[in-house]
Design an enzyme around this catalytic site. Structure first.
Site, PDB file in Angstrom:
ATOM      1  N   CYS A  23      29.694  42.219  53.048  1.00 59.34           N
ATOM      2  CA  CYS A  23      28.763  43.307  53.378  1.00 59.34           C
ATOM      3  C   CYS A  23      28.787  44.391  52.301  1.00 59.34           C
ATOM      4  N   ASP A  42      38.223  48.778  45.956  1.00 62.23           N
ATOM      5  CA  ASP A  42      38.600  47.496  46.563  1.00 62.23           C
ATOM      6  C   ASP A  42      39.901  47.021  45.930  1.00 62.23           C
ATOM      7  N   ASN A  43      40.788  46.437  46.734  1.00 65.77           N
ATOM      8  CA  ASN A  43      42.025  45.891  46.157  1.00 65.77           C
ATOM      9  C   ASN A  43      41.945  44.371  45.957  1.00 65.77           C
ATOM     10  N   LEU A  44      40.759  43.806  46.182  1.00 70.87           N
ATOM     11  CA  LEU A  44      40.479  42.381  45.949  1.00 70.87           C
ATOM     12  C   LEU A  44      41.341  41.460  46.819  1.00 70.87           C
ATOM     13  N   ASP A  85      44.497  49.887  46.694  1.00 64.74           N
ATOM     14  CA  ASP A  85      44.645  49.703  48.129  1.00 64.74           C
ATOM     15  C   ASP A  85      44.499  51.057  48.825  1.00 64.74           C
ATOM     16  N   THR A 155      32.903  47.340  65.243  1.00 64.15           N
ATOM     17  CA  THR A 155      32.402  46.028  65.640  1.00 64.15           C
ATOM     18  C   THR A 155      31.929  46.056  67.091  1.00 64.15           C
ATOM     19  N   SER A 190      40.963  40.203  70.135  1.00 67.39           N
ATOM     20  CA  SER A 190      41.812  39.631  69.080  1.00 67.39           C
ATOM     21  C   SER A 190      42.536  40.819  68.466  1.00 67.39           C
ATOM     22  N   TYR A 192      42.529  41.585  65.474  1.00 67.52           N
ATOM     23  CA  TYR A 192      41.552  42.203  64.575  1.00 67.52           C
ATOM     24  C   TYR A 192      40.611  43.147  65.338  1.00 67.52           C
ATOM     25  N   HIS A 193      39.953  42.625  66.375  1.00 66.69           N
ATOM     26  CA  HIS A 193      38.990  43.470  67.099  1.00 66.69           C
ATOM     27  C   HIS A 193      39.690  44.721  67.658  1.00 66.69           C
ATOM     28  N   LYS A 196      39.972  47.713  65.348  1.00 66.35           N
ATOM     29  CA  LYS A 196      38.768  48.551  65.282  1.00 66.35           C
ATOM     30  C   LYS A 196      38.752  49.582  66.415  1.00 66.35           C
ATOM     31  N   ALA A 249      29.637  32.508  63.004  1.00 66.16           N
ATOM     32  CA  ALA A 249      28.913  31.471  63.739  1.00 66.16           C
ATOM     33  C   ALA A 249      27.663  30.927  63.029  1.00 66.16           C
TER      34      ALA A 249
HETATM   35  P1  NAD Z   1      35.037  40.994  53.558  1.00 61.12           P
HETATM   36  O1  NAD Z   1      36.423  40.524  53.851  1.00 61.12           O
HETATM   37  O2  NAD Z   1      34.097  40.079  52.862  1.00 61.12           O
HETATM   38  O3  NAD Z   1      35.123  42.363  52.721  1.00 61.12           O
HETATM   39  C1  NAD Z   1      36.123  43.328  52.934  1.00 61.12           C
HETATM   40  C2  NAD Z   1      36.520  43.891  51.568  1.00 61.12           C
HETATM   41  O4  NAD Z   1      37.506  44.915  51.751  1.00 61.12           O
HETATM   42  C3  NAD Z   1      37.153  42.825  50.667  1.00 61.12           C
HETATM   43  O5  NAD Z   1      36.552  42.831  49.402  1.00 61.12           O
HETATM   44  C4  NAD Z   1      38.622  43.240  50.602  1.00 61.12           C
HETATM   45  O6  NAD Z   1      39.230  42.895  49.364  1.00 61.12           O
HETATM   46  C5  NAD Z   1      38.551  44.751  50.829  1.00 61.12           C
HETATM   47  N1  NAD Z   1      39.770  45.337  51.421  1.00 61.12           N
HETATM   48  C6  NAD Z   1      40.444  44.933  52.529  1.00 61.12           C
HETATM   49  N2  NAD Z   1      41.519  45.718  52.739  1.00 61.12           N
HETATM   50  C7  NAD Z   1      41.525  46.654  51.756  1.00 61.12           C
HETATM   51  C8  NAD Z   1      42.389  47.740  51.426  1.00 61.12           C
HETATM   52  N3  NAD Z   1      43.477  48.009  52.171  1.00 61.12           N
HETATM   53  N4  NAD Z   1      42.104  48.492  50.338  1.00 61.12           N
HETATM   54  C9  NAD Z   1      41.012  48.226  49.565  1.00 61.12           C
HETATM   55  N5  NAD Z   1      40.159  47.204  49.835  1.00 61.12           N
HETATM   56  C10 NAD Z   1      40.411  46.432  50.919  1.00 61.12           C
HETATM   57  O7  NAD Z   1      34.427  41.477  54.959  1.00 61.12           O
HETATM   58  P2  NAD Z   1      32.886  41.740  55.354  1.00 61.12           P
HETATM   59  O8  NAD Z   1      32.392  40.571  56.094  1.00 61.12           O
HETATM   60  O9  NAD Z   1      32.151  42.259  54.210  1.00 61.12           O
HETATM   61  O10 NAD Z   1      33.086  42.918  56.401  1.00 61.12           O
HETATM   62  C11 NAD Z   1      33.093  44.274  55.955  1.00 61.12           C
HETATM   63  C12 NAD Z   1      33.335  45.202  57.147  1.00 61.12           C
HETATM   64  O11 NAD Z   1      32.314  45.030  58.109  1.00 61.12           O
HETATM   65  C13 NAD Z   1      34.655  44.957  57.854  1.00 61.12           C
HETATM   66  O12 NAD Z   1      35.227  46.173  58.235  1.00 61.12           O
HETATM   67  C14 NAD Z   1      34.254  44.159  59.054  1.00 61.12           C
HETATM   68  O13 NAD Z   1      35.151  44.360  60.107  1.00 61.12           O
HETATM   69  C15 NAD Z   1      32.879  44.700  59.366  1.00 61.12           C
HETATM   70  N6  NAD Z   1      32.023  43.715  60.047  1.00 61.12           N
HETATM   71  C16 NAD Z   1      31.716  42.521  59.465  1.00 61.12           C
HETATM   72  C17 NAD Z   1      30.903  41.593  60.141  1.00 61.12           C
HETATM   73  C18 NAD Z   1      30.528  40.235  59.581  1.00 61.12           C
HETATM   74  O14 NAD Z   1      29.890  39.449  60.311  1.00 61.12           O
HETATM   75  N7  NAD Z   1      30.864  39.908  58.347  1.00 61.12           N
HETATM   76  C19 NAD Z   1      30.414  41.937  61.409  1.00 61.12           C
HETATM   77  C20 NAD Z   1      30.744  43.168  61.973  1.00 61.12           C
HETATM   78  C21 NAD Z   1      31.551  44.049  61.287  1.00 61.12           C
HETATM   79  N1  USQ Z   2      31.996  30.349  67.576  1.00 64.93           N
HETATM   80  C1  USQ Z   2      31.700  29.038  67.899  1.00 64.93           C
HETATM   81  N2  USQ Z   2      31.763  28.113  66.913  1.00 64.93           N
HETATM   82  C2  USQ Z   2      32.098  28.413  65.624  1.00 64.93           C
HETATM   83  C3  USQ Z   2      32.393  29.764  65.291  1.00 64.93           C
HETATM   84  C4  USQ Z   2      32.335  30.701  66.302  1.00 64.93           C
HETATM   85  O1  USQ Z   2      31.391  28.722  69.048  1.00 64.93           O
HETATM   86  O2  USQ Z   2      32.144  27.509  64.792  1.00 64.93           O
HETATM   87  C5  USQ Z   2      31.918  31.392  68.621  1.00 64.93           C
HETATM   88  C6  USQ Z   2      33.201  32.196  68.823  1.00 64.93           C
HETATM   89  O3  USQ Z   2      34.075  31.561  69.723  1.00 64.93           O
HETATM   90  C7  USQ Z   2      32.669  33.526  69.307  1.00 64.93           C
HETATM   91  C8  USQ Z   2      31.324  33.658  68.616  1.00 64.93           C
HETATM   92  O4  USQ Z   2      30.966  32.340  68.181  1.00 64.93           O
HETATM   93  O5  USQ Z   2      32.434  33.483  70.671  1.00 64.93           O
HETATM   94  C9  USQ Z   2      31.329  34.579  67.403  1.00 64.93           C
HETATM   95  O6  USQ Z   2      32.376  34.174  66.531  1.00 64.93           O
HETATM   96  P1  USQ Z   2      32.344  34.543  64.978  1.00 64.93           P
HETATM   97  O7  USQ Z   2      33.510  33.871  64.319  1.00 64.93           O
HETATM   98  O8  USQ Z   2      31.005  34.308  64.430  1.00 64.93           O
HETATM   99  O9  USQ Z   2      32.513  36.139  65.018  1.00 64.93           O
HETATM  100  P2  USQ Z   2      33.759  37.049  65.368  1.00 64.93           P
HETATM  101  O10 USQ Z   2      35.044  36.356  65.409  1.00 64.93           O
HETATM  102  O11 USQ Z   2      33.400  37.869  66.566  1.00 64.93           O
HETATM  103  O12 USQ Z   2      33.831  38.006  64.087  1.00 64.93           O
HETATM  104  C10 USQ Z   2      32.716  38.292  63.264  1.00 64.93           C
HETATM  105  C11 USQ Z   2      33.257  38.973  62.009  1.00 64.93           C
HETATM  106  C12 USQ Z   2      33.939  40.274  62.409  1.00 64.93           C
HETATM  107  C13 USQ Z   2      32.969  41.137  63.203  1.00 64.93           C
HETATM  108  C14 USQ Z   2      32.398  40.384  64.388  1.00 64.93           C
HETATM  109  C15 USQ Z   2      31.267  41.134  65.057  1.00 64.93           C
HETATM  110  O13 USQ Z   2      34.188  38.115  61.345  1.00 64.93           O
HETATM  111  O14 USQ Z   2      34.376  40.957  61.239  1.00 64.93           O
HETATM  112  O15 USQ Z   2      33.632  42.277  63.646  1.00 64.93           O
HETATM  113  O16 USQ Z   2      31.812  39.149  63.928  1.00 64.93           O
HETATM  114  S1  USQ Z   2      31.296  40.954  66.831  1.00 64.93           S
HETATM  115  O17 USQ Z   2      31.342  39.532  67.146  1.00 64.93           O
HETATM  116  O18 USQ Z   2      30.107  41.567  67.322  1.00 64.93           O
HETATM  117  O19 USQ Z   2      32.495  41.617  67.311  1.00 64.93           O
END
Ligand code: NAD
Ligand code: USQ
Length: 404
Positions: A23, A42-44, A85, A155, A190, A192-193, A196, A249
């Site tokens: 994102c 970013d810390n990569l 970081d 999230t 989870s 993770y969740h 947040k 998904a």
């Molecule tokens: P991503 O893992 O692709 O990107 C996260 C970036 O943050 C990475 O480049 C990583 O190196 C950097 N990072 C992590 N920890 C760090 C730290 N301590 N210091 C500096 N950099 C750091 O994830 P994404 O899919 O781009 O998601 C970005 C944000 O959006 C996250 O907070 C995630 O929870 C949220 N989000 C993502 C989704 C999704 O579907 N991808 C959905 C809802 C929310």
């Molecule tokens: N799911 C399947 N099959 C798959 C993958 C996922 O049935 O192959 C199901 C999961 O069990 C879950 C739903 O699809 O019920 C969504 O899973 P997901 O892996 O697509 O998403 P989630 O784990 O919730 O996490 C992702 C991002 C996270 C963000 C979140 C938004 O990785 O960073 O916070 O979506 S939300 O779901 O609205 O909380």
């Protein structure tokens, strides 16, 4: 993106933490294109997770240095870069005092629910990285830029799946004859969740106590890969995760269809979530920056455009496959997660629309083009990485090496 300071107007300065990620990269380019002054922090570590777990993006991605060089050569626009970081306060303080952001967009967290459920050390890492990183950002704002607007990625998963409508951050309740507007109940599922949820609480408190201005963007699941800027050159391509740990998904289903792997519906497939196109992620973040929260305000937006169940996604991808002559099967995989598989779901998402969001709804043409991207890169797919490998029930204290 012009802001008036005194008589001169200058571009709004936006620090994008996590700007090398999925994102964050798309957002950094979008904001730079719109003439915001952008710094990526970013810390990569995300690239490191791939190395640790033996994963790779479907699309080949360039180093952050090559990405930024290419952007400059195409557009004459500079993106500042701070590699480090945000959990390291000295580093963050230096980045803050040298860049002097007007807004900080914080994407920089460990964002995979399965990753946080691999073992104890990954659970601890996720909460430490996410919660402490955000606390550092809050302290940096208080110390070095009290007026700076925090735009924080939350999230939709913070709310869980309650049997009532989900509001945007707050719910008005009447209890024993008295009424109050309170934070909406959180039921994350989870580690993770949950990180947040902890972030949201810390941000809400500092808005009250220190007058921080903040917007929590409770984002749904993001799909898609192309944005106007990332498609300008192959060195600007965004990452596309399809593996069982980082893949989400709908993106996973498109890759599965392209390589002839049955779609992996977990359990009964009635799990319903909010979804949005990555082109809307970048729009929403820009809208939040352009319309900042007030001092002391903790604003919450639900950032998604449509709701789907996993079964609905599978059937949409099956139909799109048919059109391209691909036969798509679906299997029910025993659910590796602990979550409701059949439930009520109705979440409000009007605040970003009110600010002017024009959604890209999931359409046949988007599914065609996503499937086509998956087909284009299908030789890069490691099919061993597709099935889920992390169990919510089996997580233990013993360090685990995840191998396909
Ligand atoms: P991503 O893992 O692709 O990107 C996260 C970036 O943050 C990475 O480049 C990583 O190196 C950097 N990072 C992590 N920890 C760090 C730290 N301590 N210091 C500096 N950099 C750091 O994830 P994404 O899919 O781009 O998601 C970005 C944000 O959006 C996250 O907070 C995630 O929870 C949220 N989000 C993502 C989704 C999704 O579907 N991808 C959905 C809802 C929310
Ligand atoms: N799911 C399947 N099959 C798959 C993958 C996922 O049935 O192959 C199901 C999961 O069990 C879950 C739903 O699809 O019920 C969504 O899973 P997901 O892996 O697509 O998403 P989630 O784990 O919730 O996490 C992702 C991002 C996270 C963000 C979140 C938004 O990785 O960073 O916070 O979506 S939300 O779901 O609205 O909380």
């Amino acid at each position: 993106s012009e802001q008036t300071s005194g008589q001169k107007s200058r571009p709004t300065r936006v620090m994008v933490i996590g700007g090398d990620g999925y994102c964050g990269w798309a957002t950094s380019l979008h904001l730079s294109n719109k003439n915001y002054e952008v710094a990526i922090v970013d810390n990569l570590v995300r690239r490191n997770f791939d190395h640790q777990l033996g994963l790779d993006s479907l699309t080949p991605i360039s180093s952050i240095h090559d990405r930024i060089r290419r952007w400059r050569s195409l557009t004459q626009k500079d993106i500042n870069l701070y590699i480090g970081d945000v959990c390291d306060f000295e580093f963050l303080a230096e980045a803050f005092t040298s860049f002097k952001p007007d807004a900080v967009v914080h994407f920089g967290e460990q964002r995979s629910a399965p990753y946080s459920m691999i073992d104890r050390s990954r659970a601890i890492y996720t909460q430490q990285n996410n919660v402490l990183g955000t606390l550092n950002v809050l302290f940096a704002i208080k110390e070095f830029g009290e007026d700076c607007h925090l735009v924080k990625l939350g999230t939709m998963g913070e709310y869980g799946t309650p049997n009532i409508d989900i509001e945007e951050g707050y719910i008005t309740i009447t209890h024993n004859g008295r009424t109050d507007t309170l934070p909406y109940p959180k039921q994350a599922s989870s580690f993770y969740h949950l990180s947040k949820v902890h972030d949201s609480n810390n941000i809400a408190f500092t808005c009250k106590a220190w007058g921080i201005r903040a917007t929590d963007l409770n984002q749904g699941v993001v799909y898609g890969v192309r944005t106007d800027e990332t498609e300008m050159h192959e060195e600007l391509y965004n990452r596309f995760d399809y593996d069982g740990v980082f893949g989400t998904a709908l993106n996973r289903f498109c890759v599965q269809a392209a390589v002839g792997h049955p779609l992996t519906v977990y359990g009964k497939g009635g799990q319903t979530r909010g979804y949005l196109d990555i082109r809307d992620t970048v729009q929403c973040v820009e809208l939040a920056i352009a319309n900042p929260a007030n001092r002391g305000e903790f604003r919450v937006f639900n950032q998604f455009t449509e709701q789907f169940s996993v079964n609905q996604l599978a059937s949409l991808v099956t139909k799109a496959g048919e059109k391209l002559g691909i036969e798509v099967q679906t299997i029910s995989v025993p659910n590796p997660r602990v979550e409701a598989e059949e439930h009520y779901y109705n979440a409000k998402h009007t605040k970003l629309i009110e600010l002017g969001l024009e959604p890209h709804l999931l359409s046949d043409s988007l599914l065609d083009s996503l499937l086509n991207v998956a087909v284009q890169f299908k030789d890069r797919v490691d099919t061993k990485q597709i099935m889920p490998s992390v169990s919510w029930r089996k997580i233990g204290a013993k360090p685990k090496t995840v191998s396909a």
